[in-house]
Every structure is written in structure tokens, then in C-alpha cells.
Design a protein around this motif. Structure first.
Motif, mmCIF file in Angstrom:
data_model
loop_
_atom_site.group_PDB
_atom_site.id
_atom_site.type_symbol
_atom_site.label_atom_id
_atom_site.label_comp_id
_atom_site.label_asym_id
_atom_site.label_seq_id
_atom_site.Cartn_x
_atom_site.Cartn_y
_atom_site.Cartn_z
ATOM 1 N N ALA A 51 2.950 5.856 9.105
ATOM 2 C CA ALA A 51 1.971 5.047 8.372
ATOM 3 C C ALA A 51 1.924 3.664 8.993
ATOM 4 N N THR A 52 0.711 3.170 9.149
ATOM 5 C CA THR A 52 0.519 1.826 9.690
ATOM 6 C C THR A 52 -0.379 1.042 8.758
ATOM 7 N N GLN B 262 6.723 1.853 -6.683
ATOM 8 C CA GLN B 262 6.514 2.784 -7.781
ATOM 9 C C GLN B 262 6.977 4.160 -7.349
ATOM 10 N N TYR B 263 7.643 4.823 -8.258
ATOM 11 C CA TYR B 263 8.152 6.165 -7.986
ATOM 12 C C TYR B 263 7.569 7.111 -9.016
ATOM 13 N N LEU C 107 0.848 -1.183 0.000
ATOM 14 C CA LEU C 107 0.000 0.000 0.000
ATOM 15 C C LEU C 107 0.890 1.241 0.000
ATOM 16 N N HIS C 108 0.511 2.177 -0.860
ATOM 17 C CA HIS C 108 1.270 3.418 -0.979
ATOM 18 C C HIS C 108 0.495 4.566 -0.340
ATOM 19 N N TRP C 109 1.211 5.437 0.323
ATOM 20 C CA TRP C 109 0.649 6.729 0.710
ATOM 21 C C TRP C 109 1.390 7.800 -0.088
ATOM 22 N N MET D 237 5.689 3.283 1.277
ATOM 23 C CA MET D 237 5.231 2.038 0.664
ATOM 24 C C MET D 237 5.369 0.996 1.756
ATOM 25 N N LEU D 238 4.279 0.360 2.111
ATOM 26 C CA LEU D 238 4.372 -0.625 3.180
ATOM 27 C C LEU D 238 3.493 -1.824 2.913
#
Lengths: 111, 114
Positions: free
Chosen positions: A61-62, B103-104, A32-34, A48-49
Motif C-alpha cells: 500500500a502506498t 481501528q480494528y 487511510l485504511h485498506w 493503516m498508513l
């Protein structure tokens, strides 16, 4: 119903407040991206986690894989944190890893 | 962290001309790059997925002949807006996929067609 849902849609707070933005997803994801986007600006990847918790400066972020839920926290918020925050999931079976986007949360921090 | 650049950051062109936007991964090899389009106050819309050395995969409703994508190397993808019209004015953003699922994102290119 969207596969990735964010809440709240809009959030206005005073400088210094603790901010929480939530993201729930209904599909399996590998990560999951923030992301953050300032008005008129490009997108910056914040985190990214795939499990646990990450911290970078005032941002935390959790993610809870079992509950399919992630949160983005901002401590000691500042007007420069005003931006749109987006969560996006990477589906595990998609070889091209196209992101599934949340609708975004517009955050305004007032001085 | 990994860096993706876009050039130009802003471009103004006349209707009917073509504009090329470059997306480069500066410190990693990107086998896959994505092109997005964003209208004011709206979410990103995926336009196409570009794999190095092969033809891009376009999303439904995106005109292949109008938005030409070339991914000639592992660090460069280009989007050419051909015969641009004012309705093509938008914010174009690329992203590049790293070795796994990372992704960047590039900083975006604001296109204005007059």
C-alpha cells in the motif's frame, strides 16, 4: 461526488497478474485504511498508513499525501485474493474518528 | 496486531425476540467502538458510535430504542436488537478504536430473524 473514491469498481484478472486498486480522497485525513472483505465474511484491516509505503506479504500500500491518493497493489495474485477491497479515511478533526468509506472494489482472480 | 472479537458469529432468532451481540477488544483498551450494519452486496452503514461510560451517538435514521448499545468497559460493547423483525436480518460489524486513529474490526455477526 463522494469524499473517498475508489477505482475500479470491479476488477477481474487471471491468477498471477499484478493488481492495482486506486483510492482518491478530497478531504483532509489523518490516516487511510485498506480493508478486505471476503464474500459473507467480516472485515480485515490490511493496512493503516499516513505516509509512504507499507508491505505485507504480497500486498503493498502506498499513499501520496500531496496528491491525496493511495494505491493497493497485489503481486502474484491468487484466487484466494478474490474479495472486496475498501479504502477508508480517518478525518483529522473528528474526535470519534469515524471513517469515511470508499465504495469498494470487487476483485475476482480467476485460476 | 490488535484483535477484536464478536459473539455470536451467527444467530437465528424468532420475530419479536431480542438478540445481544458482544464486541470485545482482546488486547487493547478501546475508548470508542463503532457499530455497523451491512446488507447483502452493500457497503457498511455506520449505526452508532459508542464511547465507554457514556450514551451512544446514533446515526440519523437508526432507532435508539430498537438498537440498544452499552459500552460498559474499555474492552466490551454490546448491541441489543430488541423485538427483532425479519427486516433486521443483516450482518452486524463492530470496530474498536485504539490509542490514536487505528481501528480494528470484528469478524461480524450474521443475524437472521425468522
Amino acid at each position: 461526488k463522494n469524499e473517498v473514491e475508489q477505482s475500479p469498481q470491479n476488477l477481474t484478472a487471471q491468477e498471477g497478474e499484478f493488481i492495482t486498486i486506486n483510492c482518491s480522497y478530497s478531504v483532509g485525513i489523518s490516516a487511510l485504511h485498506w480493508l478486505q472483505q471476503h464474500p459473507g465474511g467480516g472485515i480485515v484491516s490490511l493496512f493503516m498508513l499516513s505516509s509512504g509505503k507499507k508491505k505485507h506479504g504480497r500486498l503493498i500500500a502506498t499513499i501520496n499525501i500531496q496528491e491525496k491518493h493511495s494505491s493497493l497493489h497485489i503481486t502474484a495474485s491468487h484466487p484466494r485474493d478474490s474479495a472486496v477491497y475498501i479504502c477508508a479515511g480517518t478525518p483529522p478533526l473528528d474526535s470519534n474518528y469515524q471513517l469515511i468509506w470508499g465504495a469498494g472494489t470487487k476483485l475476482i482472480i480467476k485460476p | 496486531g490488535a484483535v477484536v472479537s464478536q459473539h455470536p458469529s451467527r444467530v437465528i432468532c424468532k420475530s419479536g425476540t431480542s438478540v445481544k451481540i458482544e464486541c470485545r477488544s482482546l488486547d487493547f483498551q478501546a475508548t470508542t467502538m463503532f457499530w455497523y450494519r451491512q446488507f447483502p452486496k452493500q457497503s457498511l452503514m455506520l449505526m452508532a458510535t459508542s464511547n465507554e461510560g457514556s450514551k451512544a451517538t446514533y446515526e440519523q435514521g437508526v432507532e435508539k430504542d430498537k438498537f440498544l448499545i452499552n459500552h460498559a468497559s474499555l474492552t466490551l460493547s454490546t448491541l441489543t436488537v430488541t423485538s427483532a423483525h425479519p427486516e433486521d436480518s443483516s450482518f452486524y460489524i463492530c470496530s474498536a478504536r485504539g490509542s490514536r486513529w487505528e481501528q480494528y474490526f470484528g469478524p461480524g455477526t450474521r443475524l437472521t430473524v425468522t
